[in-house]
Design a protein around this motif. Structure first.
Motif, short mmCIF file in Angstrom:
data_model
loop_
_atom_site.label_atom_id
_atom_site.label_comp_id
_atom_site.label_asym_id
_atom_site.label_seq_id
_atom_site.Cartn_x
_atom_site.Cartn_y
_atom_site.Cartn_z
N VAL A 1 0.82 -1.26 -0.08
CA VAL A 1 0.05 0.00 -0.06
C VAL A 1 0.82 1.43 0.18
N ASN A 2 0.20 2.25 -0.58
CA ASN A 2 0.76 3.69 -0.12
C ASN A 2 -0.03 4.26 0.79
N TYR A 3 0.17 5.03 1.69
CA TYR A 3 -0.72 5.56 2.52
C TYR A 3 -0.06 6.91 3.16
N ARG A 4 -0.95 7.50 4.02
CA ARG A 4 -0.49 8.90 4.77
C ARG A 4 -1.28 8.97 5.91
N SER B 1 -1.51 -3.78 -4.30
CA SER B 1 -1.21 -5.27 -4.86
C SER B 1 -1.68 -6.36 -3.55
N VAL B 2 -1.95 -7.43 -3.83
CA VAL B 2 -2.09 -8.29 -2.88
C VAL B 2 -1.43 -9.68 -3.02
N THR B 3 -0.63 -10.12 -2.16
CA THR B 3 -0.25 -11.61 -2.25
C THR B 3 -0.62 -12.64 -1.40
N PRO B 4 -1.49 -13.44 -2.09
CA PRO B 4 -2.19 -14.57 -1.18
C PRO B 4 -1.26 -15.34 -0.31
N ALA B 5 -1.62 -15.45 1.01
CA ALA B 5 -0.83 -16.34 1.87
C ALA B 5 -0.75 -17.81 1.27
#
Length: 236
Positions: A137-140, A216-220
């Motif tokens: 993620v990008n976040y603030r 993005s999402v990387t599945p477990a």
């Protein structure tokens, strides 16, 4: 400790213009001052109070006769720290309540059973993470007074972590998003850091707001299958 801040380095930095005129030893000494200042941040000194603190530091370093007996007043330091901590916590709690009420009134905002206020800013179209997946993620992050305490955008480096390894607000809120989406999470203290103060910029009992972009999402990994039991021997 499952905290977002643990995954992010809150660096001690020196303004570039000032650092350019310093030697390496001077930069180290400046960093000592920054470190001491951050340690003292819990007291929330006023400018007038700070003058007495600086006088005490100066007298101690100079080795002169102190104006007060440290054995007598030393124990009062902890008492003062506790009083200031509680005052900061009370103010943060009051500010946080107002911030949650304001956030819940925004168009499209949803307040969940846990107290999280979730607002979708842009709907994504990609994968939706599960609690044990890894997300990028990008976040603030900001406090109720609008002060930014952390930003992956400023570091120009997205954060990546298992979704079940951060504060509860993120685990719940980011799980509602899809890749490509953006959302604002307003997190009550109970879903963030509670009575802890993970950095001088975040008082205890703080309600925090995060603007998040799911990249993005990387599945477990799937759990390994147990080996099959051996076949029973055939009867003779």
């Amino acid at each position: 400790m499952k905290t977002l801040i643990a995954a992010v380095t809150l660096a001690l930095t020196i303004p570039a213009a000032l650092a350019a005129d310093m030697t390496e030893d001077q930069k180290t000494l400046y960093a000592v001052g920054l470190f001491m200042g951050r340690q003292a941040a819990m007291f929330n000194f006023t400018p007038a109070e700070m003058e007495f603190v600086k006088k005490g530091l100066s007298d101690s370093v100079a080795g002169g006769k102190p104006a007060v007996n440290l054995e007598e007043y030393g124990p009062k330091i902890q008492q003062l720290a506790m009083q200031r901590h509680q005052a900061m916590a009370d103010k943060a709690a009051a500010d946080g309540k107002a911030q949650l009420e304001k956030a819940a009134k925004e168009k499209g905002a949803v307040k969940t059973a846990s107290g999280l206020v979730y607002l979708s800013v842009k709907e994504g179209s990609g994968a939706q993470p599960k609690a044990n997946d890894t997300v990028k993620v990008n976040y603030r992050g900001t406090t109720p007074d609008g002060k930014e305490f952390d930003s992956s955008y400023k570091r120009n480096e997205p954060a990546e972590f298992p979704l079940n390894g951060v504060i509860k607000c993120w685990t719940e809120g980011v799980a509602k998003m899809k890749v490509g989406g953006k959302a604002k999470l307003t997190c009550p203290a109970a879903l963030a850091y509670g009575e802890q103060s993970p950095s001088p910029d975040i008082p205890p009992n703080s309600t925090l707001t995060f603007d998040i972009e799911l990249l993005s999402v990387t599945p477990a990994p799937a759990p390994a299958k147990a080996p099959a039991a051996p076949a029973a021997p055939a009867k003779k």
